[in-house]
Design a protein around this motif. Structure first.
Motif, PDB file in Angstrom:
ATOM      1  N   LEU A 137      29.569  53.313  29.210  1.00 27.50           N
ATOM      2  CA  LEU A 137      30.349  52.183  28.722  1.00 27.50           C
ATOM      3  C   LEU A 137      31.836  52.403  28.976  1.00 27.50           C
ATOM      4  N   LEU A 138      32.332  53.558  28.543  1.00 25.38           N
ATOM      5  CA  LEU A 138      33.768  53.824  28.634  1.00 25.38           C
ATOM      6  C   LEU A 138      34.229  54.176  30.040  1.00 25.38           C
ATOM      7  N   ARG A 139      33.297  54.453  30.957  1.00 23.25           N
ATOM      8  CA  ARG A 139      33.732  54.810  32.313  1.00 23.25           C
ATOM      9  C   ARG A 139      34.533  53.695  32.964  1.00 23.25           C
ATOM     10  N   TRP A 140      34.348  52.439  32.487  1.00 30.29           N
ATOM     11  CA  TRP A 140      35.122  51.336  33.049  1.00 30.29           C
ATOM     12  C   TRP A 140      36.601  51.480  32.747  1.00 30.29           C
ATOM     13  N   LEU A 141      36.920  52.243  31.712  1.00 30.03           N
ATOM     14  CA  LEU A 141      38.327  52.479  31.404  1.00 30.03           C
ATOM     15  C   LEU A 141      39.000  53.331  32.477  1.00 30.03           C
ATOM     16  N   ALA A 142      38.206  54.069  33.254  1.00 28.47           N
ATOM     17  CA  ALA A 142      38.787  54.816  34.367  1.00 28.47           C
ATOM     18  C   ALA A 142      39.383  53.856  35.383  1.00 28.47           C
ATOM     19  N   LEU A 143      38.714  52.730  35.611  1.00 30.40           N
ATOM     20  CA  LEU A 143      39.264  51.744  36.535  1.00 30.40           C
ATOM     21  C   LEU A 143      40.472  51.048  35.931  1.00 30.40           C
ATOM     22  N   ASP A 144      40.485  50.904  34.615  1.00 28.11           N
ATOM     23  CA  ASP A 144      41.677  50.408  33.930  1.00 28.11           C
ATOM     24  C   ASP A 144      42.844  51.347  34.221  1.00 28.11           C
ATOM     25  N   GLN A 184      42.483  44.590  34.452  1.00 27.98           N
ATOM     26  CA  GLN A 184      42.799  44.897  33.049  1.00 27.98           C
ATOM     27  C   GLN A 184      43.843  46.008  32.977  1.00 27.98           C
ATOM     28  N   GLY A 185      43.736  46.981  33.881  1.00 31.99           N
ATOM     29  CA  GLY A 185      44.746  48.034  33.940  1.00 31.99           C
ATOM     30  C   GLY A 185      46.070  47.536  34.465  1.00 31.99           C
ATOM     31  N   ILE A 186      46.019  46.636  35.449  1.00 36.46           N
ATOM     32  CA  ILE A 186      47.251  46.042  35.962  1.00 36.46           C
ATOM     33  C   ILE A 186      47.956  45.265  34.858  1.00 36.46           C
ATOM     34  N   GLY A 187      47.181  44.509  34.079  1.00 36.49           N
ATOM     35  CA  GLY A 187      47.764  43.755  32.972  1.00 36.49           C
ATOM     36  C   GLY A 187      48.442  44.667  31.965  1.00 36.49           C
ATOM     37  N   ARG A 188      47.824  45.816  31.717  1.00 33.71           N
ATOM     38  CA  ARG A 188      48.421  46.786  30.795  1.00 33.71           C
ATOM     39  C   ARG A 188      49.736  47.292  31.365  1.00 33.71           C
ATOM     40  N   ALA A 189      49.764  47.539  32.668  1.00 33.69           N
ATOM     41  CA  ALA A 189      50.999  48.019  33.301  1.00 33.69           C
ATOM     42  C   ALA A 189      52.093  46.967  33.280  1.00 33.69           C
ATOM     43  N   LEU A 190      51.714  45.686  33.322  1.00 37.35           N
ATOM     44  CA  LEU A 190      52.720  44.621  33.313  1.00 37.35           C
ATOM     45  C   LEU A 190      53.569  44.659  32.046  1.00 37.35           C
ATOM     46  N   TRP A 191      52.997  45.183  30.955  1.00 33.90           N
ATOM     47  CA  TRP A 191      53.773  45.335  29.725  1.00 33.90           C
ATOM     48  C   TRP A 191      54.938  46.296  29.948  1.00 33.90           C
ATOM     49  N   PHE A 192      54.725  47.295  30.804  1.00 33.63           N
ATOM     50  CA  PHE A 192      55.769  48.265  31.135  1.00 33.63           C
ATOM     51  C   PHE A 192      56.704  47.698  32.199  1.00 33.63           C
ATOM     52  N   GLU A 210      44.929  32.114  39.103  1.00 38.78           N
ATOM     53  CA  GLU A 210      44.450  31.760  37.764  1.00 38.78           C
ATOM     54  C   GLU A 210      43.209  32.548  37.348  1.00 38.78           C
ATOM     55  N   HIS A 211      42.293  32.781  38.284  1.00 36.91           N
ATOM     56  CA  HIS A 211      41.034  33.433  37.907  1.00 36.91           C
ATOM     57  C   HIS A 211      41.237  34.881  37.443  1.00 36.91           C
ATOM     58  N   ARG A 212      42.424  35.424  37.643  1.00 31.65           N
ATOM     59  CA  ARG A 212      42.700  36.794  37.228  1.00 31.65           C
ATOM     60  C   ARG A 212      43.413  36.866  35.879  1.00 31.65           C
ATOM     61  N   HIS A 213      43.830  35.751  35.345  1.00 30.25           N
ATOM     62  CA  HIS A 213      44.665  35.749  34.143  1.00 30.25           C
ATOM     63  C   HIS A 213      43.975  36.333  32.916  1.00 30.25           C
ATOM     64  N   GLY A 214      42.689  36.042  32.734  1.00 30.38           N
ATOM     65  CA  GLY A 214      42.001  36.539  31.543  1.00 30.38           C
ATOM     66  C   GLY A 214      42.019  38.051  31.462  1.00 30.38           C
ATOM     67  N   ASP A 215      41.683  38.720  32.556  1.00 34.66           N
ATOM     68  CA  ASP A 215      41.688  40.187  32.570  1.00 34.66           C
ATOM     69  C   ASP A 215      43.103  40.736  32.421  1.00 34.66           C
ATOM     70  N   LEU A 216      44.071  40.084  33.052  1.00 33.27           N
ATOM     71  CA  LEU A 216      45.457  40.544  32.943  1.00 33.27           C
ATOM     72  C   LEU A 216      45.961  40.420  31.513  1.00 33.27           C
ATOM     73  N   TYR A 217      45.637  39.316  30.849  1.00 31.97           N
ATOM     74  CA  TYR A 217      46.056  39.153  29.456  1.00 31.97           C
ATOM     75  C   TYR A 217      45.364  40.165  28.544  1.00 31.97           C
ATOM     76  N   ALA A 218      44.105  40.471  28.837  1.00 35.49           N
ATOM     77  CA  ALA A 218      43.408  41.469  28.029  1.00 35.49           C
ATOM     78  C   ALA A 218      44.116  42.817  28.117  1.00 35.49           C
ATOM     79  N   GLY A 219      44.498  43.208  29.322  1.00 32.71           N
ATOM     80  CA  GLY A 219      45.221  44.461  29.485  1.00 32.71           C
ATOM     81  C   GLY A 219      46.567  44.449  28.796  1.00 32.71           C
ATOM     82  N   ALA A 220      47.272  43.325  28.916  1.00 30.12           N
ATOM     83  CA  ALA A 220      48.576  43.214  28.260  1.00 30.12           C
ATOM     84  C   ALA A 220      48.426  43.233  26.740  1.00 30.12           C
TER      85      ALA A 220
END
Length: 329
Positions: A137-144, A184-192, A210-220
């Protein structure tokens, strides 16, 4: 105790702290307080990385990590996750990542898995860890973590040319989903990259298809909760600006809350973000994540269990908000 060889490993393989400064990265500076917060996080990450490289054992790494102040300790464990993978990739080395996850690091497993992705971004593919041996389950966080690294260090390619989506394949399964996890990881980086300025971060996200916004917002959402750097008004503005992706933002925020609750690193900002972004208490947001966490992960399913988990958390937080509004009428 750390040996002379450990000191050499640390010196040879630890990136300079200057790489994490806002000036070097070319990131937006909102104010000096936010700048100092983000640079402290970067410095702490590298400190954790250096501990994993220098220590003589996983136990010693853990002892060093536990001295880091609670509010940023998770970032040190994230760096240690990266350092452990790099350490294990060296000839004659091994066991550092497994030992880290078996000790106190099990409470920081979210962050350590993210750190694995940082190492994947730096190492040649033949030296990547056996991802099939990690939590399904958590291995997806590696891609984040991989996505965060690329947006943080290769900002021109991953942020300033948002129309480009870079191909990626791995042996973790569901390759059709890897772009989502990386986003999702890119979205997290956008906060920085946006210097914790909600208006700037929102603008960066909207520049992507637009189709990428949901994952980007989740990361942010995860970053604005875990890293902080904003006040209540800014958080509320960010949540409102997410529009239809409001509950994707909340899902990421809830994961950040759960990561801090599990590691016993909750700070005042955790409670604030839970209330404003998740629309509930930190305790309830963490409970939602734990209660909905899938017990199994079927590799033959159409989508990874991780995505099912994310969607269920988002839907539950939205439902809780509707119930609360109904009770207030």
């Amino acid at each position: 105790m750390a040996t002379g060889f450990g000191a050499i490993r640390r010196k040879l393989f630890t990136p300079p702290v200057s790489e994490t400064t806002m000036e070097v990265r070319g990131f937006h500076v909102k104010n000096e307080e936010a700048k100092a917060r983000l640079e402290r996080i970067g410095e702490t990450f590298l400190q954790g990385y250096a501990y994993a490289m220098e220590a003589a054992s996983a136990d010693e790494t853990e002892a060093m990590l536990e001295t880091v102040p609670r509010d940023v300790r998770g970032f040190a464990y994230e760096g240690a996750g990266m350092g452990a993978v790099v350490h294990d990739a060296l000839p004659g080395h091994g066991g550092r990542l497994a030992g880290l996850l078996a000790g106190q690091g099990r409470h920081h497993d979210y962050m350590i898995h993210v750190g694995i992705g940082w190492a994947m971004a730096r190492l040649p593919k033949p030296l990547w860890p056996d991802i099939s041996a990690t939590d399904p389950l958590l291995r997806w966080l590696a891609l984040d973590g991989y996505g965060f690294h690329q947006a943080y260090f290769k900002t021109d390619s991953y942020v300033r040319t948002p129309e480009v989506q870079h191909p990626f394949r791995w042996r973790g399964g569901h390759n059709h989903y890897t772009p989502n996890a990386i986003d999702q990881g890119i979205g997290r980086a956008l906060w920085f990259v946006g210097g914790t300025d909600p208006e700037v971060v929102t603008g960066l996200i909207r520049a992507y298809p637009e189709h990428r916004h949901g994952d980007l917002y989740a990361g942010a959402g995860l970053a604005c909760t875990y890293a902080g750097g904003v006040d209540e008004d800014e958080l509320r503005s960010f949540a409102e600006g997410a529009g239809e992706h409001r509950w994707a933002l909340a899902q990421g925020s809830a994961f950040a809350v759960e990561a801090r609750v599990k590691a016993d690193t909750v700070i005042e900002h955790t409670h604030l973000a839970a209330r404003v972004v998740c629309g509930t208490t930190a305790e309830r947001a963490a409970l939602v994540c734990r209660a909905l966490r899938p017990r199994t992960a079927d590799p033959r399913a159409a989508s990874p269990a991780y995505e099912t988990w994310r969607r269920d958390v988002s839907a539950e937080l939205s439902s809780l908000s509707l119930l609360r509004k109904g009770a207030d009428l």
